[in-house]
Design a protein around this motif. Structure first.
Motif, short mmCIF file in Angstrom:
data_model
loop_
_atom_site.label_atom_id
_atom_site.label_comp_id
_atom_site.label_asym_id
_atom_site.label_seq_id
_atom_site.Cartn_x
_atom_site.Cartn_y
_atom_site.Cartn_z
N THR A 196 18.03 71.65 44.42
CA THR A 196 17.49 71.57 43.06
C THR A 196 17.36 70.14 42.56
OG1 THR A 196 19.67 71.73 41.97
CG2 THR A 196 18.56 73.80 42.55
N HIS A 197 17.84 69.18 43.32
CA HIS A 197 17.80 67.78 42.90
C HIS A 197 16.46 67.10 43.20
CE1 HIS A 197 22.49 67.43 43.29
NE2 HIS A 197 22.10 68.41 42.49
N SER A 198 15.63 67.73 44.00
CA SER A 198 14.41 67.09 44.50
C SER A 198 13.23 67.37 43.56
CB SER A 198 14.11 67.63 45.90
OG SER A 198 12.95 67.05 46.43
N PRO A 199 12.72 66.36 42.85
CA PRO A 199 11.61 66.59 41.91
C PRO A 199 10.32 66.98 42.63
CG PRO A 199 12.72 64.50 41.48
CD PRO A 199 13.20 64.97 42.81
N PHE A 200 9.59 67.90 42.07
CA PHE A 200 8.31 68.30 42.65
C PHE A 200 7.36 67.11 42.74
CE2 PHE A 200 9.18 72.68 40.71
CZ PHE A 200 9.74 73.16 41.89
N THR A 201 7.47 66.17 41.82
CA THR A 201 6.55 65.02 41.78
C THR A 201 7.00 63.87 42.68
OG1 THR A 201 7.72 64.26 39.80
CG2 THR A 201 5.70 65.50 39.46
N GLY A 202 8.16 64.01 43.33
CA GLY A 202 8.63 62.97 44.23
C GLY A 202 7.85 62.96 45.53
N VAL A 203 8.08 61.92 46.34
CA VAL A 203 7.39 61.79 47.63
C VAL A 203 8.41 61.47 48.71
CG1 VAL A 203 5.30 60.93 46.49
CG2 VAL A 203 6.95 59.30 47.45
N MET A 204 8.01 61.68 49.95
CA MET A 204 8.82 61.28 51.10
C MET A 204 7.89 61.08 52.29
SD MET A 204 12.11 60.80 52.00
CE MET A 204 13.23 61.95 51.17
N GLU A 205 8.10 60.02 53.03
CA GLU A 205 7.44 59.85 54.32
C GLU A 205 8.42 60.34 55.38
OE1 GLU A 205 5.98 56.32 57.32
OE2 GLU A 205 5.46 56.10 55.19
N TRP A 206 8.26 61.57 55.81
CA TRP A 206 9.20 62.21 56.71
C TRP A 206 9.04 61.70 58.15
CZ3 TRP A 206 12.85 65.81 55.07
CH2 TRP A 206 12.71 66.24 53.74
N VAL A 207 9.93 62.14 59.02
CA VAL A 207 9.82 61.90 60.45
C VAL A 207 10.52 63.06 61.14
CG1 VAL A 207 11.99 60.62 60.71
CG2 VAL A 207 10.07 60.13 62.26
N LEU A 248 5.59 69.70 50.46
CA LEU A 248 6.58 70.20 51.40
C LEU A 248 7.00 71.62 51.05
CD1 LEU A 248 8.45 69.43 53.81
CD2 LEU A 248 10.19 68.87 52.09
N GLN A 249 7.22 71.88 49.76
CA GLN A 249 7.57 73.23 49.33
C GLN A 249 6.49 74.23 49.75
OE1 GLN A 249 10.05 74.70 47.49
NE2 GLN A 249 11.32 72.96 46.93
N GLU A 250 5.24 73.88 49.49
CA GLU A 250 4.15 74.80 49.81
C GLU A 250 4.01 75.00 51.33
OE1 GLU A 250 0.83 75.15 46.52
OE2 GLU A 250 0.71 73.22 47.56
N ALA A 251 4.18 73.93 52.08
CA ALA A 251 4.02 74.02 53.54
C ALA A 251 5.09 74.91 54.15
CB ALA A 251 4.06 72.63 54.15
N ILE A 252 6.34 74.71 53.74
CA ILE A 252 7.43 75.52 54.28
C ILE A 252 7.28 76.97 53.84
CG2 ILE A 252 9.91 75.92 54.21
CD1 ILE A 252 10.32 72.91 54.14
N GLY A 253 6.98 77.16 52.56
CA GLY A 253 6.78 78.52 52.07
C GLY A 253 5.65 79.22 52.78
#
Length: 482
Positions: A196-207, A248-253
């Motif tokens: 719940t700490h991760s804002p929807f408007t945040g970003v991440m460059e994953w690996v 990320l939320q949409e992709a995983i869902g």
């Protein structure tokens, strides 16, 4: 012909560590010494590698110097992945400090006692958490930007200290790599309030875990370019891995068959600030020096879904109201969850996650939600000096300008031109006095350690620190200067 090398891998039983051990199966010429605790859990994890001919186990505790010294003896490379990470670090901050800082101290001390410290390459692992919340318009970042850890994030704080220890260690061959979010199959099974700490408007460059493993294996198996050593780097997957948290939320869902992920949550369950993540302008530099990227995000997501339990793969078949009310809602109300803070009127947590209780009330429902689309044009923060000038030409005038840009001063009366490794004495605008080499301050973005610890005062500090103020004003400099 490459000479066979012996590598010490700490954190061997974690997600990244296990992926790295699997990758070492394809490099039988490398002798792997996996450091692990003699616990039932670690023994069970390492059972997967019992038939691996090039592995030996070094049982011990990273906080015990004698254990570390024994493990370091006779190795060519140290891959120091081991750490207490979030969410455990959030729940047990004292443990995080003891392990994450103490282990780095022990490794440095052990290497320095070897007959030839220059014969050992030490690679330390940091985190994107060191630079904290970087939402639009400051969502693009690079090494050298201000260090600003999110409130309550003791993991990020410990990594800043450990990074300084290695950069200032005086060891002949070292490098520090700040790891971004690692995408691995176990992510799909995380059920912790940290979600719940991760804002929807945040970003991440994953690996991916696999690409991260390839990076470590290549550093262990083959000598890195000489210019790699003595550097601080961002690990990131590159352009295809730059996602917003909502994407990320949409992709995983979607991969789990969920038609609309919004049916699983209330919009105001998720924090609007105080996490970490950024897109990197400089992550390609590490790829140029040590090529490791092979995965796409789609590759990694597909593997994660394939490896997940059937309950995860078929989550989309479960009525959304059941997931929302019986799984997700209780999660938000556990200690460290955002709705736990709201229910208990925990002012410190509410301020950290939302700004204020009133700001949380204004979030609204899904009807007013617009998916974030931050600009994909790279932008740069000003580091307070002309970065086109080679470090060999840096001198007192450059250092005084850097200190002034940060609202402080250079206290040291002398600074040898071109010597970027010797610590100098500085003072911040509050009069805190501290030591740091030009490499640490200019190249890695460190400044006053006392001010970094005071996370709730960052914005107040920025009123006197133009370097830090950019994170609040969104000021940028042309790419040519950066």
């Amino acid at each position: 012909m490459t000479t066979a090398r012996t590598v010490l891998l700490t954190g061997a039983t974690g997600n990244w560590g296990r992926a790295t051990l699997r990758a070492f199966r394809d490099r039988p010429e490398v002798r792997v010494r996996a450091f692990a605790q003699p616990t039932d859990r670690d023994r069970a994890v390492l059972a997967e590698f019992e038939d691996m001919p090039n592995i030996e186990i070094a049982w011990g505790d990273l906080t015990r110097y004698d254990d570390v010294a024994r493990a370091v003896s006779g190795v060519d490379v140290i891959l120091h992945v081991g750490a207490v990470v979030s969410p455990l670090a959030d729940a047990q901050p004292a443990l995080a400090h003891r392990v994450n800082i103490g282990s780095m101290q022990n490794i440095i001390r052990a290497v320095k006692t070897l007959p030839d410290p220059a014969a050992v390459e030490v690679i330390g692992i940091g985190s994107v958490a060191e630079t904290g919340d970087r939402q639009e318009p400051v969502h693009w970042g690079r090494v050298g930007d201000p260090l600003r850890v999110s409130t309550f994030d003791e993991y990020g704080q410990t990594k800043i200290v450990a990074e300084k220890l290695l950069v200032e260690s005086g060891l002949p061959r070292w490098a520090w790599m700040r790891q971004t979010g690692i995408f691995h199959p176990a992510m799909l099974e995380i059920r912790d309030p940290i979600m719940t700490h991760s804002p929807f408007t945040g970003v991440m460059e994953w690996v991916s875990a696999e690409d991260s493993a390839r990076l470590l294996v290549r550093l262990a198996a083959e000598p890195a370019p000489e210019e790699f050593w003595g550097g601080v780097y961002n690990i990131g997957g590159g352009a295809g891995w730059r996602l917003t948290n909502w994407q990320l939320q949409e992709a995983i869902g979607g991969a789990m068959g969920v038609a609309d992920i919004r049916t699983w949550y209330d919009r105001d369950w998720f924090a609007t600030r105080n996490f970490h993540g950024q897109w990197y302008t400089d992550s390609d530099r590490l790829q140029e020096l040590v090529p490791f990227r092979e995965d796409t995000f789609e590759d990694a997501l597909g593997r994660a879904i394939a490896a997940a339990p059937s309950s995860v793969r078929s989550a989309g078949k479960v009525p959304s109201w059941i997931v929302k009310n019986l799984v997700m809602k209780p999660l938000t109300r556990k200690p460290r969850g955002t709705m736990h803070a709201i229910a208990h009127r925990d002012q410190a947590e509410i301020t950290a996650h939302f700004g204020s209780y009133e700001a949380w009330q204004r979030i609204g429902d899904w009807s007013s939600f617009t998916p974030p689309e931050p600009t994909r044009v790279p932008a740069f923060l000003d580091h307070g000096y002309d970065e086109t000038v080679e470090a060999s030409a840096w001198g007192p005038e450059v250092y005084r300008g850097v200190a002034d840009f940060r609202g402080g001063e250079l206290v040291s009366p002398d600074a040898a031109r071109g010597d970027i490794a010797t610590p100098l004495v500085w003072a911040c605008h509050l009069g805190h006095v501290f030591a740091g080499s030009p490499r640490l301050i200019l190249t890695a973005g460190h400044w006053c350690p006392d001010c970094v610890r005071d996370t709730t005062a960052y914005e107040a500090q920025s009123e006197h620190n133009a370097f830090l103020a950019q994170l609040y004003t969104g000021a940028r400099v042309p790419a040519a200067r950066a």
